[in-house]
Design a protein around this motif. Structure first.
Motif, short mmCIF file in Angstrom:
data_model
loop_
_atom_site.label_atom_id
_atom_site.label_comp_id
_atom_site.label_asym_id
_atom_site.label_seq_id
_atom_site.Cartn_x
_atom_site.Cartn_y
_atom_site.Cartn_z
N GLU A 108 0.74 -1.10 -0.14
CA GLU A 108 0.06 -0.05 0.09
C GLU A 108 0.67 1.19 -0.16
OE1 GLU A 108 -3.30 1.94 -0.92
OE2 GLU A 108 -3.27 -0.23 -0.45
N LYS A 109 2.00 1.10 0.77
CA LYS A 109 2.94 2.51 0.64
C LYS A 109 3.37 2.54 -0.64
CE LYS A 109 4.43 2.42 5.93
NZ LYS A 109 5.37 1.94 6.52
N GLN A 110 4.14 1.48 -1.08
CA GLN A 110 4.56 1.49 -2.41
C GLN A 110 3.63 2.07 -3.47
OE1 GLN A 110 6.08 -2.11 -3.29
NE2 GLN A 110 7.62 -2.22 -1.81
N ARG A 111 2.30 1.77 -3.52
CA ARG A 111 1.16 2.20 -4.28
C ARG A 111 1.28 3.63 -4.19
NH1 ARG A 111 -3.30 -1.78 -3.54
NH2 ARG A 111 -2.10 -3.38 -4.86
N ARG A 112 1.39 4.20 -3.27
CA ARG A 112 1.54 5.76 -3.07
C ARG A 112 2.89 6.13 -3.84
NH1 ARG A 112 0.72 5.32 2.78
NH2 ARG A 112 -1.31 4.40 2.93
N GLU A 113 3.64 5.43 -4.06
CA GLU A 113 4.84 5.83 -4.79
C GLU A 113 4.85 5.22 -6.18
OE1 GLU A 113 8.38 5.17 -2.17
OE2 GLU A 113 7.07 5.16 -0.54
N PRO A 114 4.18 5.89 -6.90
CA PRO A 114 4.23 5.30 -8.55
C PRO A 114 5.37 4.79 -8.98
CG PRO A 114 3.24 7.44 -8.61
CD PRO A 114 4.17 7.29 -7.01
N THR A 115 6.66 5.28 -8.77
CA THR A 115 7.79 4.48 -9.38
C THR A 115 8.12 3.02 -9.05
OG1 THR A 115 9.14 5.40 -7.74
CG2 THR A 115 9.00 6.60 -10.05
N LEU A 116 7.49 2.87 -7.96
CA LEU A 116 7.79 1.49 -7.15
C LEU A 116 6.79 0.31 -7.36
CD1 LEU A 116 9.08 2.17 -3.55
CD2 LEU A 116 10.36 1.77 -5.78
N GLY A 117 5.92 0.82 -8.35
CA GLY A 117 4.64 -0.21 -8.93
C GLY A 117 5.56 -1.26 -9.69
N ASP A 118 4.71 -2.47 -9.49
CA ASP A 118 5.30 -3.60 -9.96
C ASP A 118 3.91 -4.39 -10.68
OD1 ASP A 118 7.13 -5.55 -10.45
OD2 ASP A 118 6.73 -6.68 -8.75
N ASP A 119 3.15 -3.47 -11.46
CA ASP A 119 2.15 -4.04 -12.07
C ASP A 119 2.49 -4.92 -13.41
OD1 ASP A 119 0.66 -2.52 -10.58
OD2 ASP A 119 0.10 -0.98 -11.76
N ALA A 120 3.57 -4.78 -13.89
CA ALA A 120 3.92 -5.62 -14.94
C ALA A 120 4.08 -7.04 -14.62
CB ALA A 120 5.48 -5.13 -15.27
N ARG A 121 4.09 -7.42 -13.43
CA ARG A 121 4.26 -8.82 -12.97
C ARG A 121 2.73 -9.30 -13.07
NH1 ARG A 121 8.93 -9.66 -11.05
NH2 ARG A 121 8.46 -11.96 -10.64
N LEU A 122 1.59 -8.49 -13.24
CA LEU A 122 0.38 -8.95 -13.04
C LEU A 122 -0.03 -9.95 -14.19
CD1 LEU A 122 -1.55 -6.17 -11.62
CD2 LEU A 122 -0.16 -7.71 -10.45
N GLU A 123 -0.53 -11.19 -13.75
CA GLU A 123 -0.57 -12.15 -14.73
C GLU A 123 -2.20 -11.96 -15.19
OE1 GLU A 123 -0.70 -15.39 -17.34
OE2 GLU A 123 0.94 -14.54 -16.08
N ALA A 124 -3.24 -11.73 -14.08
CA ALA A 124 -4.34 -11.41 -14.40
C ALA A 124 -5.14 -10.70 -13.28
CB ALA A 124 -5.35 -12.62 -14.91
N PRO A 125 -6.17 -9.91 -13.40
CA PRO A 125 -6.56 -9.28 -12.28
C PRO A 125 -7.44 -10.28 -11.37
CG PRO A 125 -7.94 -8.60 -14.35
CD PRO A 125 -6.45 -9.30 -14.64
N PRO A 126 -7.41 -10.08 -10.28
CA PRO A 126 -8.17 -11.07 -9.44
C PRO A 126 -9.57 -10.86 -9.69
CG PRO A 126 -6.55 -9.83 -8.05
CD PRO A 126 -6.61 -9.20 -9.27
N GLY A 127 -10.23 -11.88 -9.51
CA GLY A 127 -11.98 -11.85 -9.78
C GLY A 127 -12.16 -12.02 -11.32
N SER A 128 -11.17 -12.43 -12.22
CA SER A 128 -11.53 -12.57 -13.49
C SER A 128 -11.61 -13.97 -13.83
CB SER A 128 -10.43 -11.87 -14.35
OG SER A 128 -9.33 -12.58 -14.19
N ASP A 129 -12.29 -14.83 -13.05
CA ASP A 129 -12.45 -16.11 -13.20
C ASP A 129 -13.04 -16.41 -14.45
OD1 ASP A 129 -11.51 -16.22 -10.31
OD2 ASP A 129 -13.42 -17.34 -9.74
N SER A 130 -12.34 -17.55 -14.77
CA SER A 130 -12.81 -18.22 -16.10
C SER A 130 -13.70 -19.26 -15.73
CB SER A 130 -11.69 -18.67 -16.96
OG SER A 130 -12.06 -19.72 -18.02
N GLU A 131 -14.79 -19.35 -16.20
CA GLU A 131 -15.98 -20.52 -16.00
C GLU A 131 -15.41 -21.98 -16.64
OE1 GLU A 131 -17.84 -20.78 -13.65
OE2 GLU A 131 -17.37 -18.42 -13.13
#
Lengths: 192, 295
Positions: free
Chosen positions: A76-99
């Motif tokens: 949460e602290k890092q999120r407030r510091e945009p340069t430390l974001g690590d969004d590139a690692r995200l495979e898929a957003p949580p909640g996007s369940d495939s049926e």
């Protein structure tokens, strides 16, 4: 529930350091960050000793809960510091369940070294929320309800995240199988 | 989507009816279903090869994740260990005092954990199991004697060898006639197994036998398959180990391990030998164990 003395509490906690470090390492991916996180976890644990109740699964789930809270406080602290974001690692957003059902593979038909390498890569690439559930389940051996308690989310959310995480991994392994020229139906046939 | 809820407040397992169909098999493979919920899925798995494949896949995946991630974790740095120990030391205590205190208290801490674990296991063992199999009152020693990984190894070997008989090791040639097996096994293992290992009266025909590396000592793996005229397609694997490695268990009393899994394991000891039975049908396994142990 058994009462424990301060000495017993601390010894029980310290005895779990390898498991706590392992979890921290796979959440942070960096040894230094993992060490910091473990230290913070234990400092919080020692301070919160009065709130600890020794139950059937011992002290480990309780420590994981503290670790989880400490980790996400940092995120949460890092999120407030945009340069430390690590969004590139995200495979898929949580909640996007495939049926759709994930493919099934008899992993014995594949080369273990390649499976291990591909699995490691796929797990590292998971969204931290998926990765954390997966590790608590597969590596630390926690039951669904215990994981829900550690993460402070409903049981259904745990099942959903675990389902999605496994589906992603199975898809990665399917890619490997295809590269090796094994089709899904063929793998299933040979396993029957 | 309806949120899953436990079968009852005392149960830690999710209720089957509340779990989406596409997640139910996974919950079963994870050992999260109990009682009737598990039984429903077990029946499905026994009748549907694709479901059985799904369970095997999930178990393999979990084992692979565990192995891979543990192997990829560096050792906990000693500097970190020292810092944590130091942080846990009461103000004014010397480092030497800390080490002495840990040495003295760790066994007590472990004893407390083990006591609780044993208590829980004992309570779990006293709950009725599915399929009418009542575990022996002292189940805890079985779990201690046979590690989970060994139980999993039996499952893997059963699935692999019962589907592909040629996967049995054939360095030692065993008879194809079940009536000749006790004599051949005595010659190979050095001990006399039951005088008959024939399960044909239960509808199972003996397919083949081979030497096997699990559970660790010299042992023979026998495979039985349901006769076509029974209308069933399940199979069973019996391992006979030439040594009394299940000491602590009552002789000739089958003990159930993994009653909620797709392939439970029944183990017992008899006349200085150890027996391990698994299969695709828990009811048939129970009948087979009773048949063998009572003659």
């Amino acid at each position: 529930m058994l009462p424990v003395t301060t000495e017993q509490f601390r010894d029980l906690a310290v005895a779990q350091m390898d498991a706590v470090y392992r979890m921290a390492f796979h959440l942070t991916h960096r040894p230094d960050d993992a060490a910091d996180l473990v230290q913070e976890t234990y400092l919080r644990a020692f301070k919160a000793e009065a709130g600890f109740e020794l139950r059937e699964r011992g002290i480990r789930p309780w420590l994981f809960k503290i670790l989880h809270n400490a980790f996400y406080t940092r995120i949460e602290k890092q999120r407030r510091e945009p340069t430390l974001g690590d969004d590139a690692r995200l495979e898929a957003p949580p909640g996007s369940d495939s049926e759709e059902d994930a493919p099934c593979w008899d992993l014995a038909t594949l080369d273990w070294e390649q499976v291990d390498d591909r699995l490691k890569h796929a797990i590292d690439g998971l969204h931290p929320q998926y990765r954390e559930v997966l590790l608590l389940w597969a590596v630390e051996g926690l039951k669904y309800r215990e994981i829900a308690d550690v993460l402070g989310v409903p049981l259904g959310t745990i099942m959903s995240r675990l389902y999605r995480a496994r589906a992603i991994l199975s898809e990665k392994l399917e890619d490997l199988a295809k590269e090796k020229g094994i089709s899904s139906s063929e793998a299933q046939r040979t396993a029957q | 989507m309806t949120q899953p809820t436990p079968d009852n407040p005392q149960d830690t397992a999710p209720g089957c009816a509340d779990i989406p169909e596409n997640q139910r098999l996974r919950a079963f493979a994870d050992g999260e279903l109990t009682g009737e919920s598990a039984q429903q899925v077990r029946q499905r798995v026994a009748q549907d090869p694709a479901s059985a494949m799904g369970v095997i896949h999930e178990q393999q995946l979990r084992q692979s994740i565990d192995r891979v991630m543990k192997a990829q974790t560096p050792a906990t740095p000693e500097s970190l260990r020292r810092k944590v120990l130091e942080a846990g030391r009461p103000i004014g205590a010397s480092p030497a005092g800390t080490l002495a205190r840990i040495g003295r208290w760790t066994p007590l801490g472990l004893a407390a954990s083990l006591f609780i674990a044993a208590l829980i296991t004992f309570q779990a063992s006293n709950r009725s199991e599915p399929n009418g199999v009542t575990p022996h009152a002292e189940v805890t020693p079985v779990r201690a004697i046979i590690p989970e990984e060994t139980v999993n190894a039996f499952t893997r070997r059963h699935v692999a060898c019962s589907r592909f008989i040629q996967r049995l090791h054939d360095d030692v040639k065993f008879p194809t006639d079940i009536r000749e097996m006790p004599g051949a096994m005595k010659a190979y293992l050095g001990s006399q197994p039951y005088p008959t290992l024939d399960l044909s009266s239960l509808g199972y025909e003996f397919k083949a036998a081979g030497e096997c590396s699990i559970p660790g000592e010299k042992s023979v793996h026998l495979i039985y398959q349901a006769r076509p005229d029974t209308g069933r397609t399940d199979s069973m694997s019996l391992w006979v180990e030439g040594g009394d490695n299940l000491k602590g268990l009552e002789p000739d009393t089958p003990y159930l391990i993994g009653g909620d899994t797709a392939h439970p394991l029944l183990v017992w000891r008899h006349a200085g030998m150890s027996y391990y039975l698994t299969g695709d049908s828990p009811d048939s396994m129970q009948a087979a164990a009773q048949h063998l142990t009572t003659g």
